[in-house]
Design an enzyme around this catalytic site. Structure first.
Site, mmCIF file in Angstrom:
data_model
loop_
_atom_site.group_PDB
_atom_site.id
_atom_site.type_symbol
_atom_site.label_atom_id
_atom_site.label_comp_id
_atom_site.label_asym_id
_atom_site.label_seq_id
_atom_site.Cartn_x
_atom_site.Cartn_y
_atom_site.Cartn_z
ATOM 1 N N GLY A 228 29.269 78.261 34.108
ATOM 2 C CA GLY A 228 30.355 78.288 33.025
ATOM 3 C C GLY A 228 31.669 77.809 33.510
ATOM 4 O O GLY A 228 32.577 78.478 32.772
ATOM 5 N N GLU A 272 28.311 86.098 32.579
ATOM 6 C CA GLU A 272 28.524 86.193 31.040
ATOM 7 C C GLU A 272 28.026 84.544 30.669
ATOM 8 O O GLU A 272 27.656 84.394 29.754
ATOM 9 C CB GLU A 272 29.851 86.436 30.637
ATOM 10 C CG GLU A 272 30.891 85.710 30.336
ATOM 11 C CD GLU A 272 31.775 85.250 31.747
ATOM 12 O OE1 GLU A 272 31.962 83.814 31.972
ATOM 13 O OE2 GLU A 272 31.353 85.877 32.780
ATOM 14 N N ASP A 273 28.483 83.670 31.354
ATOM 15 C CA ASP A 273 28.309 82.226 31.138
ATOM 16 C C ASP A 273 26.937 81.898 30.966
ATOM 17 O O ASP A 273 26.392 81.260 29.832
ATOM 18 C CB ASP A 273 28.994 81.480 31.982
ATOM 19 C CG ASP A 273 28.898 81.678 33.607
ATOM 20 O OD1 ASP A 273 28.039 82.206 33.887
ATOM 21 O OD2 ASP A 273 29.412 80.807 34.451
ATOM 22 N N ASN A 274 26.135 82.469 32.036
ATOM 23 C CA ASN A 274 24.750 82.054 32.011
ATOM 24 C C ASN A 274 24.121 82.880 31.034
ATOM 25 O O ASN A 274 22.904 82.577 30.266
ATOM 26 C CB ASN A 274 24.142 82.453 33.227
ATOM 27 C CG ASN A 274 22.874 82.057 33.515
ATOM 28 O OD1 ASN A 274 21.847 82.906 33.133
ATOM 29 N ND2 ASN A 274 22.450 81.050 34.379
#
Length: 459
Positions: A228, A272-274
């Protein structure tokens, strides 16, 4: 006699398994190398860069900030100089005394024609400080397309135009799937002007084996694989998912998950990006694509200890998200894969390891260097290349010991805070310093405390 025969069959099976696995790794590595050459060495200007503002979709750029990251001025300035006619910028800090604010104000004064706003506040929706930092700008963004960039990332002027083209663009743009693209991301490319040993090793990791496998997996596109540092997606898609990764039965008709959705739903995750990428993939059945630009990741004065703990953190997070892939990881590294293949080759073909292993490491290194050249857009000078090769050797030798240490723990440290990683990659705040055989690597004096503080989430 039967036992001896069984043992011989087992050795034969293991030997062939090592050779087959080795061939699979080389197939992925060469695929990543070839894809990197095609994608990053032959860039073309996007027609969106010179289009009229009313004819292209608007984009809201969200940049979470905390303190003085390496190369912060140039990183942030790269978003002010995007060759795209319709975008706005949100520069987000949680504290009005944040050290990043003077740099932000300098850039606002330097580029008065760019629509840019400072957001000073945070909304406590979970344990992830990046999500809390972004919530206000997420709600106030004018456009549906959001581009979230970390503060240590610098991008080329054409990156936004290429990314929007990949997300919304013409059919002849190289995509990884026929399904609608929900997220466009960029391969991290590490660089540093402060060449501490840890920084060099981080460069060797991100710019070779990591990039090679990252590009290969996204080319095959059998599952979500996203870092991310720099992600572009639609808020309207994010407002339909919650991170449960449960497919939405009527997703094609605009269906969504019940309960809390959108960015706030991902505040419970550290990565959180993944999780956002996986949610768009699995819950909506949509796909991702790589742009033809890289996210230039500015690496500061990183010590070897910093590098080790960075790798430990993300291995422990991945372990709770994709356990099988994390367990297989050491067998995809050059030392382990080469050693097993050498044993298998000796058993099956009577090839001496003294011939196999040098050839293996030389070819592996040459492929990695080619990937690095593709991402950088130039051939690295000889002296710099020799130093890079030394860091590459250190990275390869450290890979398995770091993995072995990381796999047996669940506590991580990020941005000066400690977390306990739980099921599915969710986290809770932890206090004190965890114990372990590498505890001496931690920097600074901290008081050990095995308690956890409860997570306060805004209702």
């Amino acid at each position: 006699m039967i036992l001896a025969d069984g043992y011989g069959i087992l050795k034969l099976c293991l030997a062939w398994a090592s050779i087959v696995w080795y061939a699979i790794l080389w197939s992925l590595g060469l695929l990543g190398c070839r894809a990197a050459r095609r994608r990053y060495r032959n860039q073309r200007p996007s027609p969106l860069a010179s289009a009229d503002a009313s004819s292209v979709p608007g984009v809201s750029i969200l940049r979470p900030l905390k303190g003085l990251d390496t190369n912060l001025y140039e990183n942030l300035e790269s978003t002010f100089t995007q060759e795209y006619p319709n975008y706005e910028i949100f520069l987000c800090v949680a504290d009005e005394n944040d050290q990043a604010l003077p740099i932000v104000r300098d850039l606002l004064a330097k580029y008065p024609h760019v629509r840019a706003r400072v957001m000073i506040d945070e909304e406590n929706v979970g344990v992830n400080p990046k999500i809390n930092n972004l919530m206000r700008s997420y709600r106030e963004a004018t456009n549906d397309i959001l581009w979230v960039l970390d503060s240590n990332v610098m991008v080329a002027p054409g990156t936004l135009a290429h990314s929007v083209e990949a997300l919304d663009g013409p059919a002849d743009f190289p995509t990884t799937s026929r399904r609608r693209i929900a997220l466009v991301h960029h391969v991290p490319f590490a660089w540093s002007s402060e060449y501490a040993l840890g920084s060099r090793i981080e460069e060797a990791f991100l710019n070779t084996n990591h990039a090679k496998m990252y590009i290969a997996i996204n080319t095959v596109a059998v599952d979500s694989c996203v870092v991310g540092k720099s992600n572009l997606y639609r808020r309207s898609d994010l407002e339909r998912v919650d991170g449960s990764l449960k497919p939405i039965a009527n997703a094609a008709e605009g269906g969504s998950q019940p309960g809390q959705k959108g960015l706030a739903a991902f505040g419970r995750f550290l990565a959180e990006d993944n999780m956002i990428a996986s949610a768009l993939w699995h819950e909506l059945g949509l796909r991702h694509d790589l742009s033809c630009d890289v996210a230039r990741n500015a690496v500061g004065n990183m010590s070897v200890a910093d590098y080790i703990w960075r790798r430990v953190r993300w291995i422990r997070v991945r372990k709770h998200m994709v356990l099988a892939a994390t367990l297989v990881e050491p067998f995809s590294e050059s030392v382990m894969a080469g050693s097993l293949a050498a044993i298998g080759s000796r058993y099956l073909f009577d090839i001496t390891p003294w011939l196999f292993l040098p050839l293996h490491f030389i070819l592996w290194l040459l492929v990695d260097l080619d990937v690095c050249d593709s991402l950088s857009g130039r051939r690295v000078p000889l002296l710099s290349r020799l130093a890079f090769i030394g860091a590459w050797v250190a990275r390869e030798l450290l890979a398995f010991p770091i993995w072995l240490f990381a796999i047996f723990g669940s506590e991580v440290e990020w941005r000066g805070r400690r977390y306990q990683v739980m099921k599915n990659g969710e986290v809770k705040r932890a206090q004190g310093v965890g114990k372990g055989p590498l505890g001496w690597l931690r920097l600074g004096n901290r008081t050990s405390n095995n308690g956890y503080e409860p997570l306060e989430v805004a209702e």
